[in-house]
Design an enzyme around this catalytic site. Structure first.
Site, PDB file in Angstrom:
ATOM      1  N   HIS A  61       0.857  -1.183   0.000  1.00 51.70           N
ATOM      2  CA  HIS A  61       0.000   0.000   0.000  1.00 51.70           C
ATOM      3  C   HIS A  61       0.897   1.239   0.000  1.00 51.70           C
ATOM      4  CE1 HIS A  61       0.825  -0.789   4.299  1.00 51.70           C
ATOM      5  NE2 HIS A  61       0.965   0.518   4.330  1.00 51.70           N
TER       6      HIS A  61
ATOM      7  N   HIS B  13       4.718   0.556   1.053  1.00 51.54           N
ATOM      8  CA  HIS B  13       4.992  -0.408   2.126  1.00 51.54           C
ATOM      9  C   HIS B  13       4.601  -1.803   1.678  1.00 51.54           C
ATOM     10  CE1 HIS B  13       4.783   2.865   5.460  1.00 51.54           C
ATOM     11  NE2 HIS B  13       5.997   2.750   4.935  1.00 51.54           N
TER      12      HIS B  13
ATOM     13  N   HIS C  29       1.615   5.599   0.965  1.00 51.06           N
ATOM     14  CA  HIS C  29       1.397   6.788   1.793  1.00 51.06           C
ATOM     15  C   HIS C  29       1.904   8.021   1.037  1.00 51.06           C
ATOM     16  CE1 HIS C  29       0.678   4.440   5.536  1.00 51.06           C
ATOM     17  NE2 HIS C  29       1.516   3.572   4.959  1.00 51.06           N
TER      18      HIS C  29
ATOM     19  N   THR D 230       2.217   1.775  11.480  1.00 50.67           N
ATOM     20  CA  THR D 230       2.110   3.242  11.475  1.00 50.67           C
ATOM     21  C   THR D 230       0.656   3.709  11.547  1.00 50.67           C
ATOM     22  OG1 THR D 230       2.028   3.433   9.062  1.00 50.67           O
ATOM     23  CG2 THR D 230       4.223   3.391  10.083  1.00 50.67           C
TER      24      THR D 230
ATOM     25  N   GLU E 143       6.242   8.403   5.053  1.00 51.93           N
ATOM     26  CA  GLU E 143       6.139   8.352   6.510  1.00 51.93           C
ATOM     27  C   GLU E 143       7.524   8.454   7.140  1.00 51.93           C
ATOM     28  OE1 GLU E 143       3.402   4.913   7.371  1.00 51.93           O
ATOM     29  OE2 GLU E 143       2.194   6.671   7.907  1.00 51.93           O
TER      30      GLU E 143
HETATM   31  C1  SG4 Z   1      -2.417   0.755   5.966  1.00 50.30           C
HETATM   32  O1  SG4 Z   1      -3.537   1.414   6.553  1.00 50.30           O
HETATM   33  C2  SG4 Z   1      -2.848  -0.610   5.429  1.00 50.30           C
HETATM   34  O2  SG4 Z   1      -3.980  -0.454   4.609  1.00 50.30           O
HETATM   35  C3  SG4 Z   1      -3.165  -1.578   6.572  1.00 50.30           C
HETATM   36  O3  SG4 Z   1      -3.446  -2.876   6.047  1.00 50.30           O
HETATM   37  C4  SG4 Z   1      -1.939  -1.691   7.468  1.00 50.30           C
HETATM   38  O4  SG4 Z   1      -2.230  -2.559   8.568  1.00 50.30           O
HETATM   39  C5  SG4 Z   1      -1.576  -0.317   8.001  1.00 50.30           C
HETATM   40  O5  SG4 Z   1      -1.347   0.580   6.918  1.00 50.30           O
HETATM   41  C6  SG4 Z   1      -0.308  -0.363   8.823  1.00 50.30           C
HETATM   42  O6  SG4 Z   1       0.747  -0.890   8.038  1.00 50.30           O
HETATM   43  O7  SG4 Z   1       2.887  -0.865   6.964  1.00 50.30           O
HETATM   44  N1  SG4 Z   1       1.819   1.364   7.399  1.00 50.30           N
HETATM   45  S1  SG4 Z   1       2.095  -0.107   7.919  1.00 50.30           S
HETATM   46  O8  SG4 Z   1       2.676  -0.038   9.256  1.00 50.30           O
HETATM   47  O9  SG4 Z   1      -1.026  -4.275   7.722  1.00 50.30           O
HETATM   48  C7  SG4 Z   1      -1.729  -3.817   8.595  1.00 50.30           C
HETATM   49  C8  SG4 Z   1      -4.637  -3.447   6.330  1.00 50.30           C
HETATM   50  O10 SG4 Z   1      -5.521  -2.836   6.904  1.00 50.30           O
HETATM   51  C9  SG4 Z   1      -2.057  -4.596   9.813  1.00 50.30           C
HETATM   52  C10 SG4 Z   1      -4.795  -4.836   5.881  1.00 50.30           C
HETATM   53 ZN    ZN Z   2       2.071   1.763   5.494  1.00 42.60          ZN
END
Ligand code: SG4
Ligand code: ZN
Length: 224
Positions: free
Chosen positions: A88, A107, A90, A174, A94
Site C-alpha cells: 500500500h 509499504h 502513503h 504506522t 512516513e
Molecule cells: C495501511 O492502513 C494498510 O492499509 C493496513 O493494512 C496496514 O495494517 C496499516 O497501513 C499499517 O501498516 O505498513 N503502514 S504499515 O505499518 O497491515 C496492517 C490493512 O488494513 C495490519 C490490511
Molecule cells: Zn504503510
C-alpha cells in the site's frame, strides 16, 4: 477492524491512543514508527531475497490504496522467510531521511507464518521518470472507499529500486493499533514515478502519513 481514525482533527494521530484501549501503544509505545532516519550503524545485514508474484486485487480501503498480493510471494532475510500479504502507499512519505520527506512511500507488508511478526519493506517514491508498474496501478486506483478491482499481470518487483541496500530497525504499525511487531526495512534508494501518476494517488489521499516519532533507545542499522 477497530474504531474509526483519520489523519487530521479529532481522530488524528495525536488522538489515536485515546480513541480505544486497544490503541494504547500509539500513545505510550516506545518503539513506534515511522521515524526520522538520521544516524545509522553500518552492519553486516543479510541481503534481501525477494520472490514476489504478479497480480492480486487492488482496494481503496478508506485509508490508502492497497494491493492484496497474489499468494506465494516471499521475502528472505538471513534465515527468516516472510510471506508478502499486501502492499500500500502513503503520501507524503512516513519515514524521513535526515529530516527530508519524499512524495510517497510504498509499504510491502510481509508476515512471518510461524511467529506472526511482520516484515515491512518501505520504498520511497519521488517524481521523475515514468514507472510503468506504478502507472498500471495508478490507472486502476479504485476511486471510492470499499471499491476493489482485479489486477492482471502487474508485477510488484517493478516498484523496487536498482539497489536493495536498506536501513533496518524495530518498530510498529504506522496506523492504529500501532502494534510494536514490525521488523522495518527501508530501501535507501528511492524509485521514480511520473508526477502525473503520483497525482492520481494524492487526488485520493493527499495526506495519509503519520508524523515521525522519537527513535528513543533504538538504533538504525544500515546494510552499506
Ligand atoms: C495501511 O492502513 C494498510 O492499509 C493496513 O493494512 C496496514 O495494517 C496499516 O497501513 C499499517 O501498516 O505498513 N503502514 S504499515 O505499518 O497491515 C496492517 C490493512 O488494513 C495490519 C490490511
Ligand atoms: Zn504503510
Amino acid at each position: 477492524e477497530g474504531v474509526h481514525w483519520s489523519y487530521e482533527g479529532e481522530e488524528g494521530p495525536e488522538h489515536w491512543g485515546s480513541l480505544s484501549e486497544e490503541n494504547g501503544a500509539c500513545s505510550v509505545g516506545s518503539q513506534q514508527s515511522p521515524i526520522d532516519i538520521r544516524e545509522s550503524i553500518k552492519a553486516d545485514l543479510p541481503d534481501l531475497g525477494l520472490d514476489w508474484k504478479s497480480g492480486g486485487t487492488i482496494l481503496n480501503n478508506g485509508h490508502t490504496i492497497q494491493v492484496k498480493a497474489a499468494p506465494g510471494g516471499t521475502l528472505k532475510r538471513g534465515d527468516k522467510t516472510y510471506e508478502l500479504v499486501q502492499y500500500h502507499f502513503h503520501a507524503p512519505s512516513e519515514h524521513l531521511v535526515e529530516g527530508k520527506t519524499f512524495a510517497m512511500e510504498a509499504h510491502f507488508v510481509h508476515k512471518h507464518p510461524e511467529t506472526g511478526a511482520l516484515g515491512v519493506l518501505g520504498v520511497f517514491i519521488t517524481p521523475g521518470a515514468k514507472n510503468t508498474t506504478f502507472a498500471s496501478l495508478a490507472a486502476k486506483f479504485p476511486q471510492t472507499a470499499g471499491e476493489e478491482a482485479a489486477l492482471d499481470a502487474v508485477d510488484p518487483r517493478g516498484l523496487l529500486p536498482a539497489s536493495l541496500d536498506y536501513w533496518a530497525y524495530e518498530g510498529s504499525l504506522t496506523t492504529p493499533p500501532c502494534s510494536e511487531i514490525v521488523d522495518w526495512m527501508v530501501a535507501r534508494t528511492p524509485i521514480e514515478a511520473a508526477a502525473s501518476d503520483i497525482e492520481k494517488f494524492t487526488a485520493l489521499y493527499s495526506m495519509n502519513a503519520r508524523p515521525a516519532l522519537s527513535a528513543n533507545r533504538r538504533y538504525v542499522l544500515s546494510s552499506s
